[in-house]
Scaffold this motif. Structure first.
Motif, PDB file in Angstrom:
ATOM      1  N   TYR A 173      -4.585   7.879   4.492  1.00  9.82           N
ATOM      2  CA  TYR A 173      -3.965   8.796   5.452  1.00  9.82           C
ATOM      3  C   TYR A 173      -2.868   8.105   6.241  1.00  9.82           C
ATOM      4  CZ  TYR A 173      -7.168  12.559   4.342  1.00  9.82           C
ATOM      5  OH  TYR A 173      -7.836  13.560   3.686  1.00  9.82           O
ATOM      6  N   ARG A 174      -3.034   6.807   6.511  1.00  9.37           N
ATOM      7  CA  ARG A 174      -1.952   6.089   7.197  1.00  9.37           C
ATOM      8  C   ARG A 174      -0.718   6.007   6.323  1.00  9.37           C
ATOM      9  NH1 ARG A 174      -5.936   1.296   8.841  1.00  9.37           N
ATOM     10  NH2 ARG A 174      -6.625   2.029  10.896  1.00  9.37           N
ATOM     11  N   ALA A 180      -9.534  -0.257   0.064  1.00 10.30           N
ATOM     12  CA  ALA A 180      -8.991   1.021   0.526  1.00 10.30           C
ATOM     13  C   ALA A 180     -10.079   1.979   0.991  1.00 10.30           C
ATOM     14  CB  ALA A 180      -8.161   1.665  -0.581  1.00 10.30           C
ATOM     15  N   LYS A 181      -9.826   2.606   2.120  1.00  9.39           N
ATOM     16  CA  LYS A 181     -10.731   3.585   2.726  1.00  9.39           C
ATOM     17  C   LYS A 181      -9.909   4.832   3.033  1.00  9.39           C
ATOM     18  CE  LYS A 181     -14.229   0.570   3.595  1.00  9.39           C
ATOM     19  NZ  LYS A 181     -13.551  -0.525   2.860  1.00  9.39           N
ATOM     20  N   PRO A 182     -10.539   5.922   3.455  1.00 13.81           N
ATOM     21  CA  PRO A 182      -9.733   7.109   3.773  1.00 13.81           C
ATOM     22  C   PRO A 182      -8.577   6.794   4.716  1.00 13.81           C
ATOM     23  CG  PRO A 182     -12.031   7.702   3.756  1.00 13.81           C
ATOM     24  CD  PRO A 182     -11.987   6.217   3.507  1.00 13.81           C
ATOM     25  N   ALA A 183      -8.837   6.030   5.759  1.00 15.94           N
ATOM     26  CA  ALA A 183      -7.765   5.743   6.718  1.00 15.94           C
ATOM     27  C   ALA A 183      -6.582   5.055   6.049  1.00 15.94           C
ATOM     28  CB  ALA A 183      -8.304   4.895   7.864  1.00 15.94           C
ATOM     29  N   THR A 184      -6.872   4.208   5.072  1.00 19.46           N
ATOM     30  CA  THR A 184      -5.797   3.532   4.343  1.00 19.46           C
ATOM     31  C   THR A 184      -4.812   4.557   3.768  1.00 19.46           C
ATOM     32  OG1 THR A 184      -7.527   1.988   3.635  1.00 19.46           O
ATOM     33  CG2 THR A 184      -5.375   1.778   2.597  1.00 19.46           C
ATOM     34  N   ILE A 231       0.828  -1.204   0.000  1.00 19.19           N
ATOM     35  CA  ILE A 231       0.000   0.000   0.000  1.00 19.19           C
ATOM     36  C   ILE A 231       0.862   1.253   0.000  1.00 19.19           C
ATOM     37  CG2 ILE A 231      -1.567   1.358   1.416  1.00 19.19           C
ATOM     38  CD1 ILE A 231      -2.887  -1.221   2.289  1.00 19.19           C
ATOM     39  N   ARG A 232       1.852   1.272   0.861  1.00 20.03           N
ATOM     40  CA  ARG A 232       2.700   2.460   0.965  1.00 20.03           C
ATOM     41  C   ARG A 232       3.439   2.720  -0.333  1.00 20.03           C
ATOM     42  NH1 ARG A 232       4.940   0.835   7.001  1.00 20.03           N
ATOM     43  NH2 ARG A 232       3.082   1.561   8.118  1.00 20.03           N
ATOM     44  N   GLN A 233       3.921   1.652  -0.933  1.00 20.81           N
ATOM     45  CA  GLN A 233       4.641   1.812  -2.193  1.00 20.81           C
ATOM     46  C   GLN A 233       3.706   2.299  -3.292  1.00 20.81           C
ATOM     47  OE1 GLN A 233       7.534  -0.973  -3.290  1.00 20.81           O
ATOM     48  NE2 GLN A 233       7.689  -0.126  -5.346  1.00 20.81           N
ATOM     49  N   GLN A 234       2.507   1.747  -3.335  1.00 14.37           N
ATOM     50  CA  GLN A 234       1.547   2.167  -4.357  1.00 14.37           C
ATOM     51  C   GLN A 234       1.176   3.640  -4.197  1.00 14.37           C
ATOM     52  OE1 GLN A 234      -1.457  -0.767  -3.672  1.00 14.37           O
ATOM     53  NE2 GLN A 234      -0.332  -2.363  -4.761  1.00 14.37           N
ATOM     54  N   VAL A 235       0.973   4.052  -2.957  1.00 21.45           N
ATOM     55  CA  VAL A 235       0.645   5.462  -2.735  1.00 21.45           C
ATOM     56  C   VAL A 235       1.818   6.338  -3.172  1.00 21.45           C
ATOM     57  CG1 VAL A 235       0.189   7.210  -0.977  1.00 21.45           C
ATOM     58  CG2 VAL A 235      -1.029   5.031  -0.917  1.00 21.45           C
ATOM     59  N   PHE A 246       2.978   7.710   7.070  1.00 23.54           N
ATOM     60  CA  PHE A 246       4.247   6.980   7.006  1.00 23.54           C
ATOM     61  C   PHE A 246       5.225   7.664   6.053  1.00 23.54           C
ATOM     62  CE2 PHE A 246       6.926   3.977   4.718  1.00 23.54           C
ATOM     63  CZ  PHE A 246       7.613   3.363   5.749  1.00 23.54           C
ATOM     64  N   LEU A 247       4.753   7.971   4.869  1.00 29.96           N
ATOM     65  CA  LEU A 247       5.643   8.547   3.851  1.00 29.96           C
ATOM     66  C   LEU A 247       6.165   9.910   4.282  1.00 29.96           C
ATOM     67  CD1 LEU A 247       3.567   7.496   0.707  1.00 29.96           C
ATOM     68  CD2 LEU A 247       5.703   6.465   1.520  1.00 29.96           C
ATOM     69  N   ARG A 248       5.359  10.625   5.017  1.00 34.65           N
ATOM     70  CA  ARG A 248       5.827  11.913   5.535  1.00 34.65           C
ATOM     71  C   ARG A 248       6.852  11.734   6.636  1.00 34.65           C
ATOM     72  NH1 ARG A 248       1.883  16.384   7.223  1.00 34.65           N
ATOM     73  NH2 ARG A 248       0.286  14.810   7.647  1.00 34.65           N
ATOM     74  N   GLU A 249       6.592  10.794   7.534  1.00 32.05           N
ATOM     75  CA  GLU A 249       7.554  10.544   8.609  1.00 32.05           C
ATOM     76  C   GLU A 249       8.907  10.162   8.037  1.00 32.05           C
ATOM     77  OE1 GLU A 249       5.685   7.499  10.882  1.00 32.05           O
ATOM     78  OE2 GLU A 249       4.181   8.869  11.725  1.00 32.05           O
ATOM     79  N   GLN A 250       8.869   9.423   6.946  1.00 36.65           N
ATOM     80  CA  GLN A 250      10.126   8.988   6.328  1.00 36.65           C
ATOM     81  C   GLN A 250      10.726  10.078   5.445  1.00 36.65           C
ATOM     82  OE1 GLN A 250      11.582   6.220   7.277  1.00 36.65           O
ATOM     83  NE2 GLN A 250       9.822   5.834   8.614  1.00 36.65           N
ATOM     84  N   GLY A 251      10.003  11.175   5.283  1.00 43.30           N
ATOM     85  CA  GLY A 251      10.530  12.277   4.473  1.00 43.30           C
ATOM     86  C   GLY A 251      10.449  12.024   2.978  1.00 43.30           C
ATOM     87  N   PHE A 252       9.558  11.110   2.554  1.00 47.11           N
ATOM     88  CA  PHE A 252       9.459  10.794   1.132  1.00 47.11           C
ATOM     89  C   PHE A 252       8.505  11.736   0.406  1.00 47.11           C
ATOM     90  CE2 PHE A 252      10.284   6.052   2.295  1.00 47.11           C
ATOM     91  CZ  PHE A 252      11.595   6.376   2.615  1.00 47.11           C
TER      92      PHE A 252
END
Lengths: 166, 166
Positions: B75-76, B69-73, B38-42, B80-86
């Motif tokens: 936003y989570r 996928a739902k909104p929470a999917t 999911i994270r990679q796809q986003v 994550f991607l923001r925390e990692q600075g991506f």
DNA sequence: GTATGGTTCGTTACAATATAACATCTCAAT
DNA sequence: ATTGAGATGTTATATTGTAACGAACCATAC
């Protein structure tokens, strides 16, 4: 009445707010636009302190004065006040804060304290100058800027380092 | 496939996106965090171009891949991607854009073109230097900055001044 | 006077953005 | 096998913001 219970930089806030409201009223006359009751009340509520205020908080606070107030009531007033340059929108908070320099239309940056929530508007000419150079480098034509810095303000830093005597 | 129908600064975008995705994957391994499907796809969807993308647009685009996928999917994954600075959040657009400098954690400013909607990240050392001086003057300790400039980019300015031949 | 037109406001409905809370799953380490 | 942490599924709801249309107000022209 000054904000004596708040610890951010002490100043005569009733003077501060009166100056802003008086000037805003003058400017509306000069510009031939109407500072209606609703608009003035919203402006006063925003100027109640130096915090950023959210639209729906304004709505709750204005209801005692304007019982028919709805979201559109607030957003219309906010649109007007922004067009006139009386308030700024704080993009990173979805909130609004009074503009402390009504006469000159400067670009500004906002220093937003996480602790006391005060928002300080600064003109920071050297920053703006550096920005213009950057735009020139990039070939970019700037129309509008949002420069918002979150952190801890001077007053909070001081009081954090000066524990109470008792 | 490059973005041949868009006119912003031509570059090899498939190289651009692959570089970003590969580096993100490496960094996740180094950091011991999981770049899940999911994270990679986003992240890929955000990197599809250099525009800022809205969370609910991402949701629509990811549904064919992740039907649950739902909104929470979303936003989570964005958290994550923001925390990692991506990725960066563009506060003034309620949207998200890929970070073009994953290795070094610079403060950046965003040049947002109103016409082509591209977002260019710039590091603008002189601006950041001037900002630090301003913080010192104000006694302010900065934790996070959002510097977002809306206007017209170099490429659009050029093409606006160069009407088509036919 | 009364028509006209611009601005403001009331009102309803809804769109768009974001989070809370709790259940379930996965998978590695014990 | 058990456990515990992290990730995801799911439902519901909170928060923020707009669209659309009609009524009220008020100045000006006819």
């Amino acid at each position: 009445m000054t904000n004596s219970t708040e610890h951010p930089a002490p100043h005569n806030h009733s003077l501060c707010i009166n100056t802003a409201l008086t000037l805003a009223a003058q400017l509306c006359i000069e510009r031939g636009v109407q500072l209606t009751a609703i608009r003035q009340q919203v402006l006063e509520l925003i100027w109640a302190d130096h915090h950023a205020v959210k639209a729906y908080d304004l709505l709750e606070r204005i209801k005692p004065l304007q019982s028919s107030a709805k979201p559109a009531t607030i957003y219309r007033a906010l649109d007007f006040l922004r067009e006139q340059g009386f308030i700024h929108r704080v993009e990173s908070l979805n909130a609004f804060v009074g503009c402390t320099d009504l006469r000159s239309i400067h670009e500004q940056l906002l220093l937003i304290c996480k602790q006391c929530e005060n928002v300080e508007e600064r003109h920071a000419d050297s920053v703006m100058q550096a920005l213009r150079q950057e735009f020139a480098l990039a070939g970019f034509t700037a129309h509008h800027q949002a420069i918002e810095i979150h952190g801890i303000c001077a007053t909070c830093t001081q009081s954090n380092n000066t524990p109470p005597l008792n």
